[in-house]
Design an enzyme around this catalytic site. Structure first.
Site, mmCIF file in Angstrom:
data_model
loop_
_atom_site.group_PDB
_atom_site.id
_atom_site.type_symbol
_atom_site.label_atom_id
_atom_site.label_comp_id
_atom_site.label_asym_id
_atom_site.label_seq_id
_atom_site.Cartn_x
_atom_site.Cartn_y
_atom_site.Cartn_z
ATOM 1 N N TRP A 5 0.840 -1.206 0.000
ATOM 2 C CA TRP A 5 0.000 0.000 0.000
ATOM 3 C C TRP A 5 0.864 1.240 0.000
ATOM 4 C CZ3 TRP A 5 -4.247 -1.376 -1.892
ATOM 5 C CH2 TRP A 5 -4.859 -2.572 -1.527
ATOM 6 N N LYS B 268 -12.161 -2.198 6.657
ATOM 7 C CA LYS B 268 -11.370 -3.097 7.484
ATOM 8 C C LYS B 268 -11.886 -3.123 8.925
ATOM 9 C CE LYS B 268 -8.717 -3.464 3.866
ATOM 10 N NZ LYS B 268 -7.685 -2.510 3.498
ATOM 11 N N ASP C 198 -1.848 6.560 6.517
ATOM 12 C CA ASP C 198 -2.880 5.642 6.041
ATOM 13 C C ASP C 198 -3.168 4.693 7.207
ATOM 14 O OD1 ASP C 198 -4.343 3.558 4.944
ATOM 15 O OD2 ASP C 198 -2.958 3.153 3.285
HETATM 16 C C1 LIG Z 1 -7.066 -2.096 2.074
HETATM 17 C C2 LIG Z 1 -6.037 -1.041 2.190
HETATM 18 C C3 LIG Z 1 -5.910 -0.010 1.241
HETATM 19 C C4 LIG Z 1 -6.771 0.056 -0.003
HETATM 20 O O1 LIG Z 1 -8.017 0.469 0.325
HETATM 21 P P1 LIG Z 1 -9.146 0.696 -0.805
HETATM 22 O O2 LIG Z 1 -10.249 1.275 0.008
HETATM 23 O O3 LIG Z 1 -9.450 -0.639 -1.389
HETATM 24 O O4 LIG Z 1 -8.605 1.640 -1.805
HETATM 25 C C5 LIG Z 1 -4.956 0.955 1.449
HETATM 26 N N1 LIG Z 1 -4.153 0.928 2.521
HETATM 27 C C6 LIG Z 1 -4.227 -0.041 3.447
HETATM 28 C C7 LIG Z 1 -3.325 -0.005 4.634
HETATM 29 C C8 LIG Z 1 -5.179 -1.053 3.310
HETATM 30 O O5 LIG Z 1 -5.268 -2.018 4.236
#
Ligand SMILES: *Cc1c(COP(=O)(O)O)cnc(C)c1O
Length: 356
Positions: free
Chosen positions: A99, A190, A166
Site C-alpha cells: 500500500w 477493514k 494511512d
Molecule cells: C485495504 C487497504 C488499502 C486500499 O483500500 P481501498 O479502500 O481498497 O482503496 C490501502 N491501505 C491499506 C493499509 C489497506 O489495508
C-alpha cells in the site's frame, strides 16, 4: 456451524452494525422509507451524518482545528488526493509494503518523492527505524498497519514536517494522538463499515498551501466546507459506520478495544511461537495487532494446503495469506471475538497433534 471470519477486508463487522443496518434498509428510523431511498438532504439523514462525524471526533479525541470527512474512492484515491492537496515540491515516504508503494507511485505524479527508508529488502517483514526525514519535505507519509505483511507502527511518532498516515486497517484499534498528524485517512472496510466509504481526518491549517489547481471533488476543503455533503455521500455505508461508532462507544471506547486486541493478538502469537508446525513471518517488535501472518516451518511446508482445509472444516474463513507472503493471515479486527481466536488456536493444536 459458527463461522470464524478472519478476512482481511472487507472483514468482520459487529453484529450490532449488521442488524441495525439491515433494519434501516427496510425501515430507516421509523420513516417508513429505506435508508437507500431517502434524500441525503433529509433531516433524518443529515442527523446520521452529523452524529457520525461527532462520534468519530469523540472516540478519537480529535482536537479543534480538524474535520472528519466521509468520501468515496477508497484509500487508493487518498494516495493521489494527499499529494494533490499537500505536495508543492517534495514529500517524504516510508515504504513498508504494497500500500505504501502504491501511495509513493501516486505522489511521484506531483513532485519529488524521497523514500526515507524501505523494508522491501526483507519482503516488508519489519518496520524500518533510524531514518531521517528531510526538514524541507512538505509532509511525511506512513502506513501505520501493513495489512498484507502484518507489521504495524503502534506509536504516534514525532515528525519535523506534517505527518500523514494511512490507517485503513488499524483505525479505532488503539488510541491515537491525532494532534501529531496532519491527515489520517483510510478505507472503512477493514474496521468500521462496509466498502464504499473512506474517512479522512484533516487538519485545517495544512491546506491551501499548494499552487496547482485542484479539481473540486479532489479538494479536501470542498468536503470540509460542505460537511461531506458537497455531493451525494455513500449513505448506506455512512449509516453502517455510525452503528459501529455507537458499538465502540457502548463497549468501552478505544482503550477497551486496544486491551481486547492486545489480548487476542498475544494469545495467537504465543501459539504461533509455541506450535512446532508454525512460525511468524515478521520481526517480533513490529507485529501487527490486526493482521497476524504466519507460515509453516520448512519441514512442514507441504502441509499448508492440508491445514487450510482442516481449518475450513472447523469454520475458519479467510485465513489464507496474501499471495506475496503465502501461508496464513488471521485478521483480528475489533469485531472479531476472542472466541474465534481461541477456536483457531484449538484448530492449530489439533492439527499439530496429528502431524508433528
Ligand atoms: C485495504 C487497504 C488499502 C486500499 O483500500 P481501498 O479502500 O481498497 O482503496 C490501502 N491501505 C491499506 C493499509 C489497506 O489495508
Amino acid at each position: 456451524m459458527k463461522k470464524h471470519n478472519f478476512y482481511a477486508g472487507p472483514s468482520i463487522l459487529p453484529e450490532f452494525t449488521i442488524k441495525n443496518t439491515a433494519q434501516s434498509v427496510i425501515d430507516f428510523n421509523g420513516t417508513g422509507l429505506s435508508v437507500m431511498e431517502i434524500s441525503h438532504r433529509s433531516k433524518e439523514f443529515v442527523a446520521v451524518m452529523d452524529e457520525a462525524q461527532a462520534l468519530f471526533k469523540e472516540l478519537l479525541n480529535i482536537p479543534d482545528g480538524y474535520s472528519v470527512v466521509f468520501l468515496g474512492g477508497g484509500a487508493s484515491l487518498q494516495f493521489a488526493m494527499v499529494p494533490f492537496n499537500l505536495l508543492n515540491k517534495k514529500a517524504a515516504y516510508l515504504n513498508t509494503g504494497e500500500w505504501a508503494t502504491k501511495a509513493i507511485k501516486e505522489a511521484r505524479l506531483f513532485g519529488e518523492v524521497n523514500v526515507v527508508a524501505s523494508s522491501e529488502d526483507k519482503n516488508f517483514s519489519y518496520i524500518p527505524k533510524n531514518y531521517s526525514i528531510p526538514k524541507d519535505s512538505d509532509y511525511f507519509h506512513i502506513t501505520t498497519n501493513n495489512t498484507i505483511y502484518g507489521t504495524e507502527i503502534r506509536t504516534d511518532m514525532d515528525s519535523p514536517v506534517p505527518l500523514v498516515a494511512d490507517m485503513s486497517s488499524d483505525i479505532f484499534s488503539r488510541p491515537v494522538d491525532v494532534s501529531k498528524y496532519a491527515i489520517i485517512y483510510g478505507g472503512a472496510q477493514k474496521n468500521l463499515a462496509p466498502a464504499g466509504v473512506t474517512f479522512a481526518i484533516v487538519k485545517h491549517d495544512v491546506l491551501g498551501k499548494v499552487e496547482r489547481a485542484i479539481p473540486t471533488m479532489l479538494k479536501y476543503q470542498t468536503h470540509i466546507d460542505k460537511e461531506s455533503m458537497f455531493n451525494t455521500p455513500p449513505c448506506l455505508p455512512v449509516y453502517a459506520a455510525l452503528q459501529t461508532l455507537k458499538w465502540l462507544k457502548d463497549n468501552g471506547g478505544i482503550p477497551a478495544m486496544e486491551k481486547r486486541n492486545i489480548e487476542k493478538a498475544n494469545l495467537l502469537y504465543n501459539e504461533i511461537d509455541r506450535n512446532k508446525l508454525f512460525k511468524g513471518t515478521v520481526a517480533k517488535e513490529d507485529r501487527s495487532l490486526m493482521n497476524i501472518c504466519f507460515v509453516m516451518n520448512e519441514e512442514y511446508k507441504h502441509l499448508e494446503e492440508d491445514f487450510q482445509k482442516f481449518a475450513a472444516s472447523k469454520g475458519m474463513i479467510g485465513i489464507k495469506g496474501h499471495r506475496s507472503v503465502g501461508g496464513f493471515r488471521a485478521s483480528t479486527y475489533n469485531a472479531l471475538p476472542k472466541e474465534s481466536v481461541l477456536a483457531l488456536i484449538e484448530t492449530m493444536q489439533e492439527f499439530e497433534k496429528t502431524k508433528a
